[in-house]
Design a protein around this motif. Sequence first.
Motif, mmCIF file in Angstrom:
data_model
loop_
_atom_site.group_PDB
_atom_site.id
_atom_site.type_symbol
_atom_site.label_atom_id
_atom_site.label_comp_id
_atom_site.label_asym_id
_atom_site.label_seq_id
_atom_site.Cartn_x
_atom_site.Cartn_y
_atom_site.Cartn_z
ATOM 1 N N ARG A 26 7.043 -1.130 -11.829
ATOM 2 C CA ARG A 26 7.949 -0.334 -10.622
ATOM 3 C C ARG A 26 7.031 -0.279 -9.775
ATOM 4 O O ARG A 26 7.359 -0.280 -8.886
ATOM 5 C CB ARG A 26 7.508 1.160 -10.773
ATOM 6 C CG ARG A 26 7.782 2.268 -10.065
ATOM 7 C CD ARG A 26 8.136 3.919 -10.960
ATOM 8 N NE ARG A 26 6.210 3.980 -10.442
ATOM 9 C CZ ARG A 26 6.405 4.806 -8.798
ATOM 10 N NH1 ARG A 26 7.281 4.550 -8.140
ATOM 11 N NH2 ARG A 26 5.304 5.165 -9.125
ATOM 12 N N ILE A 27 5.497 -0.500 -9.262
ATOM 13 C CA ILE A 27 4.680 -0.857 -8.470
ATOM 14 C C ILE A 27 5.383 -2.114 -7.951
ATOM 15 O O ILE A 27 5.725 -2.266 -6.364
ATOM 16 C CB ILE A 27 3.129 -0.234 -8.387
ATOM 17 C CG1 ILE A 27 2.944 0.393 -9.085
ATOM 18 C CG2 ILE A 27 2.643 -1.410 -7.761
ATOM 19 C CD1 ILE A 27 1.655 1.688 -9.104
ATOM 20 N N PHE A 31 6.821 -2.971 -3.699
ATOM 21 C CA PHE A 31 5.366 -4.001 -2.963
ATOM 22 C C PHE A 31 6.299 -4.415 -2.642
ATOM 23 O O PHE A 31 6.289 -4.894 -1.381
ATOM 24 C CB PHE A 31 4.726 -4.418 -3.843
ATOM 25 C CG PHE A 31 3.537 -5.028 -2.986
ATOM 26 C CD1 PHE A 31 2.939 -4.768 -2.839
ATOM 27 C CD2 PHE A 31 3.398 -6.419 -2.849
ATOM 28 C CE1 PHE A 31 1.847 -5.427 -1.599
ATOM 29 C CE2 PHE A 31 2.438 -7.912 -2.744
ATOM 30 C CZ PHE A 31 1.928 -7.140 -1.936
ATOM 31 N N TYR A 32 7.188 -5.199 -3.550
ATOM 32 C CA TYR A 32 7.774 -7.050 -2.957
ATOM 33 C C TYR A 32 9.602 -6.143 -1.703
ATOM 34 O O TYR A 32 10.223 -6.747 -1.452
ATOM 35 C CB TYR A 32 8.357 -7.397 -4.029
ATOM 36 C CG TYR A 32 7.322 -8.606 -4.396
ATOM 37 C CD1 TYR A 32 6.111 -9.263 -3.703
ATOM 38 C CD2 TYR A 32 6.685 -8.129 -5.873
ATOM 39 C CE1 TYR A 32 5.577 -9.904 -3.860
ATOM 40 C CE2 TYR A 32 5.671 -9.296 -5.600
ATOM 41 C CZ TYR A 32 4.913 -9.832 -5.304
ATOM 42 O OH TYR A 32 4.110 -10.248 -5.483
ATOM 43 N N ARG A 36 7.027 -0.585 1.244
ATOM 44 C CA ARG A 36 5.661 -0.354 1.592
ATOM 45 C C ARG A 36 4.348 0.664 1.175
ATOM 46 O O ARG A 36 3.815 0.711 0.858
ATOM 47 C CB ARG A 36 5.560 -1.755 2.647
ATOM 48 C CG ARG A 36 3.945 -2.419 2.908
ATOM 49 C CD ARG A 36 3.865 -3.440 1.830
ATOM 50 N NE ARG A 36 2.963 -3.532 1.702
ATOM 51 C CZ ARG A 36 2.468 -5.178 1.811
ATOM 52 N NH1 ARG A 36 3.539 -5.649 1.094
ATOM 53 N NH2 ARG A 36 1.092 -5.392 1.703
ATOM 54 N N ARG A 37 5.157 1.287 2.443
ATOM 55 C CA ARG A 37 4.144 2.729 2.055
ATOM 56 C C ARG A 37 4.159 3.551 0.821
ATOM 57 O O ARG A 37 3.588 3.888 0.667
ATOM 58 C CB ARG A 37 4.958 4.001 2.849
ATOM 59 C CG ARG A 37 4.441 4.872 3.297
ATOM 60 C CD ARG A 37 4.411 6.196 4.210
ATOM 61 N NE ARG A 37 3.249 6.862 4.286
ATOM 62 C CZ ARG A 37 3.361 7.794 5.209
ATOM 63 N NH1 ARG A 37 4.961 7.800 5.694
ATOM 64 N NH2 ARG A 37 2.103 8.771 5.312
ATOM 65 N N ALA A 38 5.526 3.493 -0.191
ATOM 66 C CA ALA A 38 5.981 4.201 -1.138
ATOM 67 C C ALA A 38 5.129 3.085 -2.631
ATOM 68 O O ALA A 38 4.130 4.014 -3.315
ATOM 69 C CB ALA A 38 7.113 4.274 -1.790
ATOM 70 N N ALA A 39 4.761 2.218 -1.931
ATOM 71 C CA ALA A 39 4.281 0.944 -3.261
ATOM 72 C C ALA A 39 2.306 1.270 -2.737
ATOM 73 O O ALA A 39 1.937 1.379 -3.561
ATOM 74 C CB ALA A 39 4.204 -0.435 -2.829
ATOM 75 N N GLU A 40 1.931 1.412 -1.692
ATOM 76 C CA GLU A 40 0.744 2.010 -1.181
ATOM 77 C C GLU A 40 0.241 3.317 -2.061
ATOM 78 O O GLU A 40 -1.021 2.994 -2.590
ATOM 79 C CB GLU A 40 0.043 2.311 -0.125
ATOM 80 C CG GLU A 40 0.215 0.380 0.770
ATOM 81 C CD GLU A 40 0.424 0.495 2.495
ATOM 82 O OE1 GLU A 40 0.405 1.413 2.759
ATOM 83 O OE2 GLU A 40 0.427 -1.050 2.710
#
Length: 62
Positions: A26-27, A31-32, A36-40
Amino acid sequence: MDLRPVLLPPPVSMARVEELSREIERIEILFYGADRRAAEEAVAAFAEQIVDVAPAHRSIAL
């Protein structure tokens, strides 16, 4: 290399391994993707979850 049993991590159930794998996937999608903020934020939450599960291993130096 020191292979004393006391230094080994605790056993992990297959269900937990699958849960961790799904969260990593999921991450990766976040990330891709464009968020990007949600990934961080997801990585930070994941790291907290891992540390909370294995507090005894925090002090082991690699």
